[in-house]
Design a protein around this motif. Structure first.
Motif: not given
Length: 312
Positions: A305, A185, A120-121
């Motif tokens: 993750a 985020i 997601v980063y």
């Protein structure tokens, strides 16, 4: 009959040979002179607005949203919304002062295990390539990261904007992947997500077994060329057909600005490595902090993750 192994570069966009930035990767006392190249080719359709009467390009006017009248550039100031409807005005001089200093350096803050970085980063990848006889030290860093399954967490300034980034091995290249900052985020705490764990989520053993079998049946090797932007390809086929039939209009174009910078110099690698290991390098905690930011939102739990894998 076994399927022949496809060319790993088949279906990829042509490589960019125009450097966007030149500087150096810095870790410890070692500097690796590199140039930065775009690693992606956007497929979003960028439709241009054109005046059908004259075939001139149409731009965007600066319009006062209340009066509907055009505003001169000299009458425009910049402001940041503080509360609903209340803005704090910021002068060009104040903005210039706040800009991060351009150092032309990809400064590695720390090395972390590659499987601890949530997808997601990740935001945007760039290729780095060695310049000024930096091939050996570039290869040394690449091989060290690949062998240890680590990535370098770095800060870099590109176009007057500071970025957090990962430096990671990808085939023969070191890829600089820009990251979103921690505070960018959003937390998932407000979402109605099922609890983690099959039993906790009320999943039966038979249901999980069937789902796992379906995943197994659909498992294949990664091939990016299997996943294409069908809308972009359909529009480009239409454009090509119209162009071949003579349906082409001449529209004035504006050439993009060129850029570039200066590279670093190569020094004695072995000596710098020895000095770095002996304590000649700064620790992440000793580095000066960037401009103060708002408190970061809680990051997603690492165990949920997906893991990054080193590219072949």
């Amino acid at each position: 009959m076994a399927k022949a192994k496809s060319d790993p570069d088949a279906g990829k966009a042509a490589s960019s040979t125009r450097s966007l930035w030149k500087g150096a990767i810095s870790f410890g006392l070692v500097h690796v002179p590199v140039a930065l190249f775009s690693a992606t080719s956007e497929t979003d359709m960028n439709f241009k607005m054109i005046d059908k009467r004259s075939m001139d390009p149409v731009g965007y006017k600066r319009i006062n949203k209340k009066s509907g009248k055009e505003v001169a550039m000299a009458d425009i100031v910049k402001g940041v919304e503080w509360e609903d409807g209340q803005f704090v005005l910021v002068s060009p001089e104040e903005i210039e002062k706040a800009y991060p200093k351009t150092t032309q350096t990809i400064e590695i803050e720390a090395f972390v295990p590659i499987d601890q970085i949530p997808f997601v980063y990740l935001e945007k990848p760039y290729y780095t390539a060695p310049v000024n006889k930096g091939q050996k030290v570039y290869a040394l860093l690449r091989e060290a990261l690949a062998a240890t399954q680590m990535v370098g967490v770095a800060k870099v300034v590109i176009s007057n904007k500071q970025h957090l980034a990962l430096l990671m091995p990808c085939g023969p290249a070191l890829v600089l992947n820009l990251l979103r900052w921690g505070g960018e985020i959003r937390s998932w705490s407000a979402l109605q997500l099922p609890p983690q764990g099959a039993k906790e989520a009320g999943i039966k053993d038979a249901e999980l077994a069937m789902a796992k079998q379906l995943v197994k049946d659909m498992t294949t090797s990664w091939d990016a060329d299997q996943f294409r932007d069908s809308f972009h390809e359909a529009i480009m086929r239409l454009v090509e057909d119209k162009a071949k039939s003579g349906q082409v209009e001449q529209v004035e174009t504006i050439a993009p600005e060129s850029g570039g910078g200066s590279g670093g110099q190569v020094v004695d690698l072995t000596e710098l490595l020895k000095r770095s290991i002996a304590g000649g390098t700064r620790t992440p905690a000793a580095k000066s902090a960037p401009a103060k930011k708002a408190p970061a939102a809680k990051a997603p739990a690492k165990k949920s993750a997906p893991k990054l894998r080193k590219a072949a």
